[in-house]
Design an enzyme around this catalytic site. Structure first.
Site, PDB file in Angstrom:
ATOM      1  N   TYR A 177       3.973  -4.178  19.958  1.00  0.00           N
ATOM      2  CA  TYR A 177       3.664  -5.576  19.650  1.00  0.00           C
ATOM      3  C   TYR A 177       3.487  -5.713  18.142  1.00  0.00           C
ATOM      4  O   TYR A 177       2.795  -4.912  17.515  1.00  0.00           O
ATOM      5  CB  TYR A 177       2.372  -5.999  20.359  1.00  0.00           C
ATOM      6  CG  TYR A 177       1.985  -7.441  20.124  1.00  0.00           C
ATOM      7  CD1 TYR A 177       2.756  -8.484  20.638  1.00  0.00           C
ATOM      8  CD2 TYR A 177       0.843  -7.765  19.383  1.00  0.00           C
ATOM      9  CE1 TYR A 177       2.392  -9.812  20.426  1.00  0.00           C
ATOM     10  CE2 TYR A 177       0.477  -9.087  19.166  1.00  0.00           C
ATOM     11  CZ  TYR A 177       1.263 -10.111  19.689  1.00  0.00           C
ATOM     12  OH  TYR A 177       0.907 -11.424  19.478  1.00  0.00           O
ATOM     13  N   ASP A 225       3.649  -0.574  11.279  1.00  0.00           N
ATOM     14  CA  ASP A 225       2.717  -1.644  11.624  1.00  0.00           C
ATOM     15  C   ASP A 225       1.375  -0.992  11.943  1.00  0.00           C
ATOM     16  O   ASP A 225       1.157  -0.481  13.039  1.00  0.00           O
ATOM     17  CB  ASP A 225       3.251  -2.449  12.809  1.00  0.00           C
ATOM     18  CG  ASP A 225       2.322  -3.601  13.169  1.00  0.00           C
ATOM     19  OD1 ASP A 225       1.174  -3.634  12.652  1.00  0.00           O
ATOM     20  OD2 ASP A 225       2.719  -4.462  13.972  1.00  0.00           O
ATOM     21  N   LYS A 263      -6.673  -6.892  11.554  1.00  0.00           N
ATOM     22  CA  LYS A 263      -7.837  -6.436  12.322  1.00  0.00           C
ATOM     23  C   LYS A 263      -8.953  -5.848  11.435  1.00  0.00           C
ATOM     24  O   LYS A 263      -9.666  -6.610  10.820  1.00  0.00           O
ATOM     25  CB  LYS A 263      -7.371  -5.512  13.437  1.00  0.00           C
ATOM     26  CG  LYS A 263      -6.443  -6.336  14.377  1.00  0.00           C
ATOM     27  CD  LYS A 263      -6.053  -5.747  15.683  1.00  0.00           C
ATOM     28  CE  LYS A 263      -5.310  -6.808  16.503  1.00  0.00           C
ATOM     29  NZ  LYS A 263      -4.005  -6.457  16.984  1.00  0.00           N
TER      30      LYS A 263
HETATM   31  C1  LIG Z   1      -2.788  -7.458  16.821  1.00  0.00           C
HETATM   32  C2  LIG Z   1      -1.501  -6.923  16.303  1.00  0.00           C
HETATM   33  C3  LIG Z   1      -0.622  -7.715  15.542  1.00  0.00           C
HETATM   34  C4  LIG Z   1      -0.838  -9.184  15.351  1.00  0.00           C
HETATM   35  O1  LIG Z   1      -1.980  -9.469  14.637  1.00  0.00           O
HETATM   36  P1  LIG Z   1      -2.647 -10.945  14.775  1.00  0.00           P
HETATM   37  O2  LIG Z   1      -3.757 -10.917  13.793  1.00  0.00           O
HETATM   38  O3  LIG Z   1      -3.074 -11.062  16.202  1.00  0.00           O
HETATM   39  O4  LIG Z   1      -1.587 -11.922  14.435  1.00  0.00           O
HETATM   40  C5  LIG Z   1       0.479  -7.103  14.981  1.00  0.00           C
HETATM   41  N1  LIG Z   1       0.719  -5.802  15.149  1.00  0.00           N
HETATM   42  C6  LIG Z   1      -0.084  -5.009  15.894  1.00  0.00           C
HETATM   43  C7  LIG Z   1       0.221  -3.555  16.017  1.00  0.00           C
HETATM   44  C8  LIG Z   1      -1.213  -5.558  16.504  1.00  0.00           C
HETATM   45  O5  LIG Z   1      -1.988  -4.781  17.270  1.00  0.00           O
END
Ligand SMILES: *Cc1c(COP(=O)(O)O)cnc(C)c1O
Length: 424
Positions: free
Chosen positions: A142, A230, A258
């Site tokens: 994701y 990511d 995060k």
């Molecule tokens: C949570 C998440 C996102 C998206 O971040 P948001 O602040 O919810 O837009 C992107 N990449 C990873 C790996 C994530 O866990």
């Protein structure tokens, strides 16, 4: 007294599905979400006054636990100076310095307001820097909800059983290639970027197999594509320098979110000075944000980073390692099959009726997760005051505020919950 059901009913009238992010909806586990009024350390309290040991921790945004005194103090201080100015502030410099000091190879970052924005911007930058169209992503990873990356997504997309999303055109995903996790794909000179979660943490937890990240690195070098890690979850959680340092593989671009917001809306993307120079105002790749580098968010994030050092990550990893072993043993002895894989302080949780081996990709995850055991286990735990994520594709997010008492109570609750589920 108003109840969770009252609040959710009101929410559903004015907010689609009653939630502002689908993973919160309880869609995949059934029942009514608890509506949180406050959090403190490892705990959250709902509108009915019920207190839960919280393993959601805002899906990883909280590393120190809720409402940490130092973060609150930093926020109060920032608040008194004003919330946003549309001009450079010291806070954004301090956060950018804290990040670049910790992660080898990360020379510059641009701050944004969410992880989604970070990855979306990194992809644009990669395309702008290489002059190429294609993006390679991995099934079950994701990367936020931007159009080009929603295809074959993890987290809520997987939870709701969606292949992608309505409203995303073929054109938007036409340049996205999806490959299975843990297999190095064949790529060519049309590829601008290979985007990967260096530890897959949105299809439950799937560790990279030895050679996978190294193989991606080599493949990108071979064809001149940019490797994007990511690290929205792994960044400043897996260790002070994140996954790139943990695995010894250096990407061309990083994305963060995060943890670096300390519970406020932040994201960031970064890389070498050379690659970041393609961004406006220096270069032709446009990217902007009214609230980017927001003073409240940067104050919270910089405070969190200032409070955690290598020893804290080691301590967290050690606690989580013990907890994972005990949790797996407790659930297994109670008559269910369980795996609690860990990578440093990251822990996944798979429960099923029949024995299985630890999944290596989302196809294997799906085979375990679709066994229907998780919803029952989740609710049995929640009734015992332990909140895991309301979906089997999420991981556990223990914070530094989770101590022996919380872990012990959770293991005890898990044994009871598993026994209840095993009895049927
Ligand atoms: C949570 C998440 C996102 C998206 O971040 P948001 O602040 O919810 O837009 C992107 N990449 C990873 C790996 C994530 O866990």
């Amino acid at each position: 007294m108003s109840t969770n059901a009252d609040w959710f009913e009101r929410a559903r009238r004015v907010i689609p599905g009653g939630v502002d992010s689908p993973v919160r909806s309880f869609r995949s586990v059934g029942g009514t979400p608890y509506t949180v009024v406050s959090g403190e350390g490892a705990y959250v309290t709902d509108v009915e006054g019920r207190r839960y040991i919280d393993f959601v921790q805002s899906y990883g945004a909280s590393l120190l636990g809720h409402a940490h005194p130092a973060v609150r103090a930093a926020l109060h201080e920032a608040l008194d100076r004003g919330t946003t100015f549309g001009a450079p502030t010291p806070g954004e410099v301090l956060l950018a310095e804290a990040m670049t000091e910790r992660v080898p190879g990360l020379e510059q970052v641009r701050l944004v307001s969410s992880g989604t924005e970070a990855v979306m911007s990194a992809v644009r930058l990669a395309r702008g820097a290489t002059g190429r169209r294609r993006i390679v992503k991995f099934d079950g990873c994701y990367h936020g909800h931007s159009d080009g990356l929603l295809v074959a997504g993890g987290s809520g997309v997987a939870q709701l059983g969606l292949p992608g999303s309505a409203g995303v055109t073929d054109g938007a995903v036409g340049d996205t290639v999806v490959a299975p996790y843990n297999v190095v794909p064949e790529i060519d000179e049309t590829v601008a970027a290979v985007v990967v979660e260096p530890v897959a943490a949105n299809m439950n937890l799937v560790a990279p197999e030895p050679g996978f990240l190294e193989g991606l690195r080599a493949a990108c070098v071979r064809v001149g594509a940019l490797l994007v890690f990511d690290e929205v979850i792994t960044g400043f959680r897996l260790g002070p320098a994140g996954a790139s340092n943990h695995f010894g593989v250096r990407p061309d671009l990083w994305t963060f979110g995060k943890v670096i917001g300390g519970g406020l809306p932040v994201g960031a993307f970064g890389g070498s000075r050379e690659v970041m120079a393609h961004l406006a105002p220096l270069g032709p790749v446009y990217q902007a944000g009214t609230l980017s580098g927001n003073p409240l968010a940067t104050a919270a994030g910089a405070t969190v980073l200032s409070l955690v050092g290598p020893a804290d990550y080691e301590e967290l990893g050690a606690r989580v390692g013990r907890f994972a072993a005990e949790l797996e043993a407790a659930v297994t002895s109670a008559g269910l099959a369980a795996r609690v894989p860990t990578v440093g302080p990251l822990a996944g949780l798979y429960v099923a009726r029949e024995p299985f081996s630890t999944p290596r990709n989302v196809v294997e995850v799906r085979a375990v997760v679709e066994s229907d055991v998780y919803p029952a286990f989740f609710h049995a735990l929640l009734r015992r005051g332990v909140a895991f994520a309301p979906g089997a594709y999420e991981i556990l997010f223990p914070s530094l505020a989770h101590h022996e008492a919380e872990y012990a109570r959770t293991v005890e609750a898990a044994a009871e919950a598993a026994a209840e589920v095993a009895r049927g």
